[in-house]
Scaffold this motif. Structure first.
Motif, mmCIF file in Angstrom:
data_model
loop_
_atom_site.group_PDB
_atom_site.id
_atom_site.type_symbol
_atom_site.label_atom_id
_atom_site.label_comp_id
_atom_site.label_asym_id
_atom_site.label_seq_id
_atom_site.Cartn_x
_atom_site.Cartn_y
_atom_site.Cartn_z
ATOM 1 N N ASP A 256 0.844 -1.191 0.000
ATOM 2 C CA ASP A 256 0.000 0.000 0.000
ATOM 3 C C ASP A 256 0.884 1.246 0.000
ATOM 4 N N TRP A 257 1.844 1.275 -0.917
ATOM 5 C CA TRP A 257 2.732 2.429 -1.041
ATOM 6 C C TRP A 257 3.394 2.384 -2.413
ATOM 7 N N PRO A 258 4.001 3.482 -2.858
ATOM 8 C CA PRO A 258 4.637 3.495 -4.183
ATOM 9 C C PRO A 258 5.984 2.785 -4.147
ATOM 10 N N GLU A 259 5.964 1.473 -4.130
ATOM 11 C CA GLU A 259 7.177 0.658 -4.045
ATOM 12 C C GLU A 259 8.185 1.075 -5.117
ATOM 13 N N PRO A 260 9.394 1.527 -4.715
ATOM 14 C CA PRO A 260 10.370 1.949 -5.728
ATOM 15 C C PRO A 260 10.868 0.808 -6.606
ATOM 16 N N PHE A 261 11.058 -0.383 -6.008
ATOM 17 C CA PHE A 261 11.451 -1.549 -6.811
ATOM 18 C C PHE A 261 10.805 -2.825 -6.272
ATOM 19 N N GLY A 262 11.270 -3.314 -5.131
ATOM 20 C CA GLY A 262 10.712 -4.539 -4.566
ATOM 21 C C GLY A 262 11.560 -5.757 -4.864
ATOM 22 N N LEU A 263 12.711 -5.873 -4.179
ATOM 23 C CA LEU A 263 13.619 -6.989 -4.425
ATOM 24 C C LEU A 263 12.964 -8.346 -4.243
ATOM 25 N N VAL A 264 12.000 -8.436 -3.325
ATOM 26 C CA VAL A 264 11.394 -9.747 -3.056
ATOM 27 C C VAL A 264 10.741 -10.330 -4.304
ATOM 28 N N MET A 265 10.291 -9.478 -5.217
ATOM 29 C CA MET A 265 9.666 -10.001 -6.433
ATOM 30 C C MET A 265 10.667 -10.765 -7.281
ATOM 31 N N ILE A 266 11.877 -10.220 -7.451
ATOM 32 C CA ILE A 266 12.846 -10.927 -8.289
ATOM 33 C C ILE A 266 13.520 -12.064 -7.524
ATOM 34 N N GLU A 267 13.533 -11.990 -6.190
ATOM 35 C CA GLU A 267 14.008 -13.133 -5.412
ATOM 36 C C GLU A 267 13.081 -14.327 -5.633
ATOM 37 N N ALA A 268 11.783 -14.075 -5.597
ATOM 38 C CA ALA A 268 10.820 -15.151 -5.860
ATOM 39 C C ALA A 268 10.977 -15.681 -7.282
ATOM 40 N N MET A 269 11.107 -14.781 -8.249
ATOM 41 C CA MET A 269 11.259 -15.197 -9.638
ATOM 42 C C MET A 269 12.502 -16.063 -9.828
ATOM 43 N N ALA A 270 13.595 -15.743 -9.108
ATOM 44 C CA ALA A 270 14.825 -16.531 -9.216
ATOM 45 C C ALA A 270 14.603 -17.970 -8.791
ATOM 46 N N CYS A 271 13.634 -18.192 -7.890
ATOM 47 C CA CYS A 271 13.306 -19.535 -7.415
ATOM 48 C C CYS A 271 12.166 -20.164 -8.203
ATOM 49 N N GLY A 272 11.702 -19.467 -9.240
ATOM 50 C CA GLY A 272 10.593 -19.978 -10.037
ATOM 51 C C GLY A 272 9.243 -19.820 -9.379
ATOM 52 N N THR A 273 9.177 -18.970 -8.346
ATOM 53 C CA THR A 273 7.946 -18.802 -7.574
ATOM 54 C C THR A 273 7.155 -17.600 -8.071
ATOM 55 N N PRO A 274 5.885 -17.770 -8.398
ATOM 56 C CA PRO A 274 5.083 -16.646 -8.880
ATOM 57 C C PRO A 274 4.734 -15.680 -7.754
ATOM 58 N N VAL A 275 4.401 -14.451 -8.140
ATOM 59 C CA VAL A 275 4.116 -13.374 -7.193
ATOM 60 C C VAL A 275 2.713 -12.840 -7.450
ATOM 61 N N LEU A 312 0.667 -21.383 -13.721
ATOM 62 C CA LEU A 312 1.883 -20.716 -14.168
ATOM 63 C C LEU A 312 3.054 -21.697 -14.205
ATOM 64 N N ASN A 313 3.941 -21.482 -15.164
ATOM 65 C CA ASN A 313 5.091 -22.365 -15.384
ATOM 66 C C ASN A 313 6.290 -21.856 -14.591
ATOM 67 N N ARG A 314 6.712 -22.613 -13.595
ATOM 68 C CA ARG A 314 7.804 -22.153 -12.727
ATOM 69 C C ARG A 314 9.153 -22.129 -13.460
ATOM 70 N N VAL A 315 9.335 -22.995 -14.438
ATOM 71 C CA VAL A 315 10.561 -22.955 -15.253
ATOM 72 C C VAL A 315 10.604 -21.671 -16.068
ATOM 73 N N ALA A 316 9.469 -21.274 -16.625
ATOM 74 C CA ALA A 316 9.407 -20.039 -17.402
ATOM 75 C C ALA A 316 9.652 -18.812 -16.523
ATOM 76 N N ILE A 317 9.201 -18.871 -15.274
ATOM 77 C CA ILE A 317 9.435 -17.754 -14.347
ATOM 78 C C ILE A 317 10.928 -17.596 -14.104
ATOM 79 N N ARG A 318 11.617 -18.696 -13.866
ATOM 80 C CA ARG A 318 13.069 -18.643 -13.664
ATOM 81 C C ARG A 318 13.776 -18.096 -14.916
ATOM 82 N N LYS A 319 13.349 -18.512 -16.087
ATOM 83 C CA LYS A 319 13.968 -18.022 -17.325
ATOM 84 C C LYS A 319 13.762 -16.523 -17.494
#
Length: 356
Positions: A256-275, A312-319
């Motif tokens: 509930d704020w103007p998130e400047p980036f949000g590292l947790v999103m790409i951390e999840a993506m690195a593990c193939g986990t959707p957000v 969602l395809n977790r392999v595609a998320i990692r790619k």
């Protein structure tokens, strides 16, 4: 290229646990060294780096209970950087201290730039960027720029992680996850309600800052206590994140704020986990809706999105992470920015014809 990286003293580089800015500085510094550049890191003395470490204070300030005025030590560090500029030790200075360097370094000849890591939508930011409208700055998302269009934006450079830092682990996902920090703007209370409405377990791996302790005690703890679906794990480090995120059906980010980036999103993506994230700040730039997760507007749409995660395809998320959000890509983007500034600062030779 001789590069100075100037980090906050709040956390070590890299931080022992939480610390978004200091982690990014670490990853960038290591990539620049690996690419063959001469890098000096200005940071706390307990930092670990392949670069040359210039330590202003022996210990990260968050862990040093003797320090009550962190601004004093940051001013000492900035003066140390300036004195080394007098000796022409650097080709470029890269600051991660928001607007603190602007006044001092605008008055010296070494090219410099500042990555702005925080929110910029507060009224007091306006006069800063009005006065220093020629200081070159980097945004970490295009959305971060919107409140201060008068700033001298050099370019947007999204954060990146080392490619092998976090990787998908062979485990069966069985819960929803929250990662990072418990604060009002992070919407952990909303995450708990979303998981509860879906009847899916929720694991919360997050720190509570001293300033947010009252919020946690009054609002979040009552939602956790006695709720069999919710488990509060506490703060975790990078070594634990691959398993934690790989075991998650999805990461919830109902901010509930103007998130400047949000590292947790790409951390999840690195593990193939959707957000699943609320459409605030940088979210629409970082997530590919329907590929790496779902962008939603409220709790009802988040609950619906949870039911779609299995498709969602977790392999595609990692790619997608590998294509967009690696630390090597980030370092190359910054090198291009450095070169644009150093080339602009080079003296231009005027050719005079014999007729003159």
């Amino acid at each position: 290229m001789r590069i100075a990286q100037v980090a906050p003293l709040t956390e070590a580089v890299p931080p022992k646990l939480y610390g978004g800015t200091e982690r990014v500085v670490h990853w960038l510094t290591e990539e620049l060294v690996a690419l063959g550049h001469d890098v000096t890191l200005f940071a706390s003395g307990d930092s670990q780096t392949s670069a040359k470490l210039d330590a202003t204070w022996p210990k990260a300030l968050r862990l040093d209970g003797s320090v009550r005025d962190p601004n004093a030590l940051h001013m000492v560090m900035l003066e140390g950087v300036r004195q080394k500029c007098d000796d022409e030790e650097f080709d470029i200075l890269h600051f991660h201290l928001d607007y603190y360097p602007f006044s001092l370094f605008y008055r010296q000849p070494t090219p410099f730039l500042t990555t702005l890591h925080g929110r910029l939508d507060l009224p007091e930011h306006q006069p800063v960027f009005n006065i220093f409208s020629r200081v070159p700055v980097i945004s970490i998302s295009d959305s971060q720029r919107r409140p201060v269009p008068q700033a001298n934006w050099l370019r947007t450079i999204h954060h990146g992680l080392p490619e092998k830092l976090l990787t998908p682990q062979p485990c069966k996902p069985g819960y929803l996850a929250v990662l990072g920090r418990i604060a009002p703007e992070k919407g952990v209370d909303r995450a708990i309600r979303i998981a509860t409405r879906c009847s899916i377990p929720l694991k919360i791996a997050a720190k509570v800052d001293r300033s947010d302790q009252e919020y946690y005690d009054e609002l979040i703890r009552p939602l956790i206590d006695g709720n069999p679906l919710v488990e509060y794990i506490g703060e975790i480090g990078d070594s634990e994140k691959s398993e934690f995120l790989s075991g998650a059906i999805g990461l919830l980010l109902p901010i509930d704020w103007p998130e400047p980036f949000g590292l947790v999103m790409i951390e999840a993506m690195a593990c193939g986990t959707p957000v699943i994230a609320y459409n605030r700040g940088s979210v629409a730039e970082i997530l590919d809706d329907g590929l790496t997760g779902f962008i939603v507007e409220d709790e009802i749409s988040a609950v619906v999105a949870v039911g779609r995660l299995a498709g969602l395809n977790r392999v595609a998320i990692r790619k997608q992470f590998e294509a967009r959000f690696t630390a090597r890509r980030m370092a190359l983007d910054y090198l291009a920015a450095y070169r644009s500034l150093t080339q602009a600062a080079q003296p231009r030779i005027k050719l005079v014809s014999s007729a003159e």
